[in-house]
Design a protein around this motif. Structure first.
Motif, PDB file in Angstrom:
ATOM      1  N   GLU A 167       1.833   4.258   0.027  1.00 16.98           N
ATOM      2  CA  GLU A 167       1.182   4.929   1.168  1.00 16.98           C
ATOM      3  C   GLU A 167       0.007   4.062   1.565  1.00 16.98           C
ATOM      4  O   GLU A 167      -0.524   3.334   0.719  1.00 16.98           O
ATOM      5  CB  GLU A 167       0.600   6.291   0.733  1.00 16.98           C
ATOM      6  CG  GLU A 167       1.508   7.143  -0.104  1.00 16.98           C
ATOM      7  CD  GLU A 167       2.240   8.165   0.744  1.00 16.98           C
ATOM      8  OE1 GLU A 167       2.005   8.171   1.967  1.00 16.98           O
ATOM      9  OE2 GLU A 167       3.030   8.915   0.179  1.00 16.98           O
ATOM     10  N   THR A 168      -0.437   4.188   2.801  1.00 16.15           N
ATOM     11  CA  THR A 168      -1.523   3.341   3.278  1.00 16.15           C
ATOM     12  C   THR A 168      -2.763   3.451   2.393  1.00 16.15           C
ATOM     13  O   THR A 168      -3.481   2.474   2.200  1.00 16.15           O
ATOM     14  CB  THR A 168      -1.881   3.715   4.734  1.00 16.15           C
ATOM     15  OG1 THR A 168      -0.654   3.971   5.415  1.00 16.15           O
ATOM     16  CG2 THR A 168      -2.620   2.606   5.438  1.00 16.15           C
ATOM     17  N   HIS A 169      -2.992   4.659   1.811  1.00 14.86           N
ATOM     18  CA  HIS A 169      -4.214   4.798   1.006  1.00 14.86           C
ATOM     19  C   HIS A 169      -4.154   4.056  -0.335  1.00 14.86           C
ATOM     20  O   HIS A 169      -5.134   4.007  -1.062  1.00 14.86           O
ATOM     21  CB  HIS A 169      -4.627   6.270   0.847  1.00 14.86           C
ATOM     22  CG  HIS A 169      -3.640   7.111   0.104  1.00 14.86           C
ATOM     23  ND1 HIS A 169      -3.417   6.966  -1.239  1.00 14.86           N
ATOM     24  CD2 HIS A 169      -2.817   8.098   0.535  1.00 14.86           C
ATOM     25  CE1 HIS A 169      -2.480   7.831  -1.609  1.00 14.86           C
ATOM     26  NE2 HIS A 169      -2.105   8.525  -0.545  1.00 14.86           N
ATOM     27  N   ASP A 170      -2.991   3.443  -0.675  1.00 11.24           N
ATOM     28  CA  ASP A 170      -2.916   2.606  -1.883  1.00 11.24           C
ATOM     29  C   ASP A 170      -3.450   1.196  -1.609  1.00 11.24           C
ATOM     30  O   ASP A 170      -3.534   0.374  -2.532  1.00 11.24           O
ATOM     31  CB  ASP A 170      -1.461   2.429  -2.348  1.00 11.24           C
ATOM     32  CG  ASP A 170      -0.793   3.742  -2.728  1.00 11.24           C
ATOM     33  OD1 ASP A 170      -1.525   4.663  -3.121  1.00 11.24           O
ATOM     34  OD2 ASP A 170       0.447   3.821  -2.631  1.00 11.24           O
ATOM     35  N   ALA A 171      -3.781   0.915  -0.354  1.00  8.82           N
ATOM     36  CA  ALA A 171      -4.055  -0.478   0.035  1.00  8.82           C
ATOM     37  C   ALA A 171      -5.235  -1.081  -0.712  1.00  8.82           C
ATOM     38  O   ALA A 171      -5.141  -2.202  -1.229  1.00  8.82           O
ATOM     39  CB  ALA A 171      -4.281  -0.555   1.550  1.00  8.82           C
TER      40      ALA A 171
END
Ligand code: AMP
Length: 364
Positions: A167-171
């Motif tokens: 998910e983008t928040h793992d970036a």
């Protein structure tokens, strides 16, 4: 073939791990001497005629090594360029430098594969050391899509130096995992299976491919290779075609491993290894010649052998404390055990492998 090395001549091998060890044993079967060059502990030293233990910065040791051998090959891709310059000035070096340069850097590798018309996962460079790395990663994610995998461009192996972005928040966590290294973002490939082709090219330009194997990874490390892979004839021919395209484009001499993802859109090249490869270990129990001897033949200027598979096999890596299973495996019928002679069975360390013959070579 005027350039054929003759038995009694010496093959130099950069790197003394298990691959170097298996290359040295294959060379010995053809009557060659081997000389291993390895900065650290060398499981290969036990089966080679000569071992030099010295760093890749030791110019005197490198010179003595190069002068003592008739050709130099390698099992380890990350030898510093200056050491290679020095060796290459004194003795033939095979496979060539271009193959090494291309595969040392995932960005160079993906770009090369794309340029020669092969399909790769969508990718974008991200330099984790730059102050705007987070913005660059966000832009790369927009280009490549989510999920994706961030990988260091250099020195990654067995799933090391990789972080998944589901998910983008793992970036941000993925970026932190790169520890400031230059990285590449790859789109996540929704593959049906992973296969690999072990292919060889001789000094006479002839190409010979082993049967594709199907690979299963566990914790980022190769677990099993099953041969033949459950693929149709068309996919198999395409896999051979891809390997041949790469070998010819690199003017390659020796054995090369090509890892492929089979998808509904066809075969996607994951990565290439300019050397013998773990997913080719099955060849010692399943084919008329193994990948190590084929490699030695190629770099020694000998003709390649048609690598006919005579058995169906499953190769299983023995990692860390899998070694505890050796007494049971030693009792199994049809199980070819190969141990690397490493003293300490650390978690994640490749200690050996076993290839189980499952029957005579059948149809795919
Ligand atoms: P690598 O070090 O690039 O060979 O990656 C190790 C393993 O991670 C591969 O064998 C795959 O199982 C998985 N992997 C690597 N890259 C991708 C990708 N782009 N999409 C899906 N799985 C991947």
């Amino acid at each position: 073939m005027s350039e054929m090395l003759h038995p009694g001549q010496t093959i130099g091998i950069l790197g003394g791990g298990q691959l170097g060890r298996m290359l040295a044993m294959a060379a010995a079967r053809l009557g060659f001497h081997t000389h291993i060059y390895e900065p650290g502990a060398a499981p290969a030293g036990e089966v080679a005629g000569t071992t030099t233990t010295a760093s890749y910065e030791d110019t005197a040791a490198l010179e003595a090594f190069a002068r003592s051998v008739d050709v130099v090959t390698y099992e380890f891709e990350n030898v510093p360029a200056a050491a290679l310059d020095q060796i290459e000035a004194l003795v033939p070096f095979r496979p060539n430098r271009r193959a090494l340069a291309v595969s040392q850097d995932r960005l160079t590798e993906k770009t090369f594969l794309q340029e020669i018309g092969l399909q790769v996962a969508p990718f974008a460079p991200v330099d984790a050391g730059e102050p705007d790395a987070a913005a660059r990663l966000a832009q790369a994610l927009a280009e490549v899509g989510v999920p994706a995998i961030l990988k260091t461009r250099r020195l990654g192996y067995d799933g090391k130096g990789q972080a998944r972005i589901m998910e983008t928040h793992d970036a941000q966590a993925a970026l932190d995992a790169m520890a400031g290294a230059e990285a590449i973002l790859e789109g996540f490939v929704d593959f049906e299976r992973e296969i690999s082709v072990i292919a060889a090219r001789g000094m006479d330009d002839r190409i010979a491919c082993f049967e594709p194997g199907e690979n299963v990874h566990k914790d980022g490390i190769l677990h099993t290779t099953t041969v033949p892979a459950a693929i149709d004839g068309e996919t198999r021919a395409r896999a051979f075609g891809i390997a041949g395209t790469i070998l010819a484009a690199l003017d390659y001499v020796g054995v090369l491993g090509v890892e492929l993802f089979q998808t509904s859109d066809g075969l996607i090249v994951n990565e290439i290894a300019p050397r013998v490869h773990n997913s080719g270990h099955w060849t010692e129990a399943g084919a008329v010649i193994d990948q190590f001897e084929q490699h030695i033949r190629a770099v020694a200027g000998w003709p390649l052998v048609d690598p006919v598979r005579h058995s169906d096999v499953v190769m299983t890596n023995l990692i860390g404390h899998d070694l505890d299973g050796v007494p049971a495996i030693a009792n199994e019928t049809g199980a070819r055990l190969h141990l690397y002679g490493k003293a300490e069975a650390r978690a994640g360390r490749k200690m050996g492998h076993v290839t189980r013959v499952t029957g005579p070579a059948g149809d795919r």
